[in-house]
Design a protein around this motif. Structure first.
Motif, mmCIF file in Angstrom:
data_model
loop_
_atom_site.group_PDB
_atom_site.id
_atom_site.type_symbol
_atom_site.label_atom_id
_atom_site.label_comp_id
_atom_site.label_asym_id
_atom_site.label_seq_id
_atom_site.Cartn_x
_atom_site.Cartn_y
_atom_site.Cartn_z
ATOM 1 N N GLU A 44 2.229 -9.348 -2.265
ATOM 2 C CA GLU A 44 1.910 -8.089 -2.000
ATOM 3 C C GLU A 44 2.724 -7.465 -1.720
ATOM 4 O O GLU A 44 3.367 -7.518 -0.666
ATOM 5 C CB GLU A 44 1.046 -8.988 -0.652
ATOM 6 C CG GLU A 44 -0.189 -7.461 -0.885
ATOM 7 C CD GLU A 44 -1.455 -8.013 0.746
ATOM 8 O OE1 GLU A 44 -1.843 -7.098 1.017
ATOM 9 O OE2 GLU A 44 -0.902 -9.608 1.386
ATOM 10 N N ILE A 45 2.219 -6.179 -2.492
ATOM 11 C CA ILE A 45 3.585 -4.708 -2.670
ATOM 12 C C ILE A 45 2.639 -3.538 -1.714
ATOM 13 O O ILE A 45 1.579 -3.209 -1.712
ATOM 14 C CB ILE A 45 3.215 -4.097 -3.932
ATOM 15 C CG1 ILE A 45 3.953 -5.211 -4.679
ATOM 16 C CG2 ILE A 45 3.823 -3.009 -3.498
ATOM 17 C CD1 ILE A 45 3.812 -4.412 -5.876
ATOM 18 N N LEU A 46 2.979 -3.400 -0.220
ATOM 19 C CA LEU A 46 2.127 -2.435 1.173
ATOM 20 C C LEU A 46 2.900 -1.565 0.703
ATOM 21 O O LEU A 46 4.143 -1.715 0.542
ATOM 22 C CB LEU A 46 3.063 -3.333 1.695
ATOM 23 C CG LEU A 46 2.368 -5.302 2.288
ATOM 24 C CD1 LEU A 46 2.845 -5.552 3.504
ATOM 25 C CD2 LEU A 46 1.030 -5.946 2.182
ATOM 26 N N PRO A 47 2.198 -0.813 1.059
ATOM 27 C CA PRO A 47 3.117 1.144 1.206
ATOM 28 C C PRO A 47 3.585 0.665 2.340
ATOM 29 O O PRO A 47 3.408 0.450 3.026
ATOM 30 C CB PRO A 47 1.413 1.078 1.384
ATOM 31 C CG PRO A 47 0.548 0.326 1.691
ATOM 32 C CD PRO A 47 0.830 -0.541 1.818
ATOM 33 N N GLY A 48 4.777 1.510 2.096
ATOM 34 C CA GLY A 48 6.180 1.847 2.745
ATOM 35 C C GLY A 48 6.437 3.144 3.538
ATOM 36 O O GLY A 48 5.217 3.897 3.513
ATOM 37 N N SER A 52 8.688 4.084 0.085
ATOM 38 C CA SER A 52 9.294 2.830 -0.445
ATOM 39 C C SER A 52 8.395 2.191 -0.518
ATOM 40 O O SER A 52 7.120 2.862 0.330
ATOM 41 C CB SER A 52 10.220 2.620 0.646
ATOM 42 O OG SER A 52 9.784 2.490 1.930
ATOM 43 N N SER A 53 8.113 0.652 -0.653
ATOM 44 C CA SER A 53 7.470 0.162 -0.411
ATOM 45 C C SER A 53 7.794 -1.288 0.251
ATOM 46 O O SER A 53 9.034 -1.636 -0.101
ATOM 47 C CB SER A 53 6.661 -0.326 -1.701
ATOM 48 O OG SER A 53 6.006 0.493 -2.722
ATOM 49 N N ASP A 54 6.908 -2.125 0.681
ATOM 50 C CA ASP A 54 7.241 -3.274 1.824
ATOM 51 C C ASP A 54 6.730 -4.504 0.595
ATOM 52 O O ASP A 54 5.650 -4.099 -0.015
ATOM 53 C CB ASP A 54 6.739 -3.566 2.750
ATOM 54 C CG ASP A 54 7.641 -2.561 3.644
ATOM 55 O OD1 ASP A 54 8.247 -2.275 4.014
ATOM 56 O OD2 ASP A 54 6.849 -1.577 4.609
ATOM 57 N N LEU A 55 7.809 -5.399 0.314
ATOM 58 C CA LEU A 55 7.462 -6.881 -0.126
ATOM 59 C C LEU A 55 6.888 -7.866 0.725
ATOM 60 O O LEU A 55 7.198 -7.811 1.699
ATOM 61 C CB LEU A 55 7.900 -7.179 -0.750
ATOM 62 C CG LEU A 55 8.562 -6.343 -2.467
ATOM 63 C CD1 LEU A 55 9.535 -6.982 -2.951
ATOM 64 C CD2 LEU A 55 7.376 -5.929 -2.907
#
Length: 140
Positions: A44-48, A52-55
């Motif tokens: 799930e790709i989460l907004p960082g 950047s994004s968090d996985l």
């Protein structure tokens, strides 16, 4: 060797290993796994923060309840987990899985095609394969 070609070689080698169950066929599978084959990893790709994004990686429990990272050899196998819905994925190699598992105790290992061949690798085996790969690497 292209990723697609090396993945089909791995799928064929796993089928051969399951048929023969010989040391030679097991070694062929291990060599392909540590050689850089890219697996599909559901995330799930989460907004960082910023650009950047968090996985957030999916973990699946084994029969003992231990969490394993799933590693899929293709979309057909991945669909056994997520069905027809769009699933966010990243491509990971053995090295990626080994780094995540050996650095963090949350996962007990990784499992290739958990709803197919269900080939699992626990922390101790992963550590051994990292050493094996290091010994196989040409000197720099």
């Amino acid at each position: 060797m292209s990723t697609e070609h090396s993945m089909s070689a791995l799928v064929s080698a796993i089928a051969q290993m399951q048929k023969e169950n010989s040391r030679e066929s097991r070694e062929a599978v291990l060599d392909l796994i540590i050689s850089g084959v890219e697996f599909l990893a559901p995330v799930e790709i989460l907004p960082g923060h910023g650009e950047s994004s968090d996985l957030k990686f999916t973990l699946l429990p084994n029969q003992s309840g231990q969490p394993f990272f799933p590693a899929f050899t293709g979309w057909e196998e991945l669909r056994k987990l997520c069905g027809p819905k769009n699933q966010q994925t990243v491509a990971l190699t053995f090295d990626h899985y080994a780094n995540m598992i050996l650095r963090d105790n949350r996962a007990a290992g990784f499992v290739i095609d958990p709803f197919g061949c269900c080939l699992s690798f626990e922390r101790e085996i992963i550590s051994h394969l990292v050493q094996r790969k290091t010994m196989q690497a040409p000197p720099q």
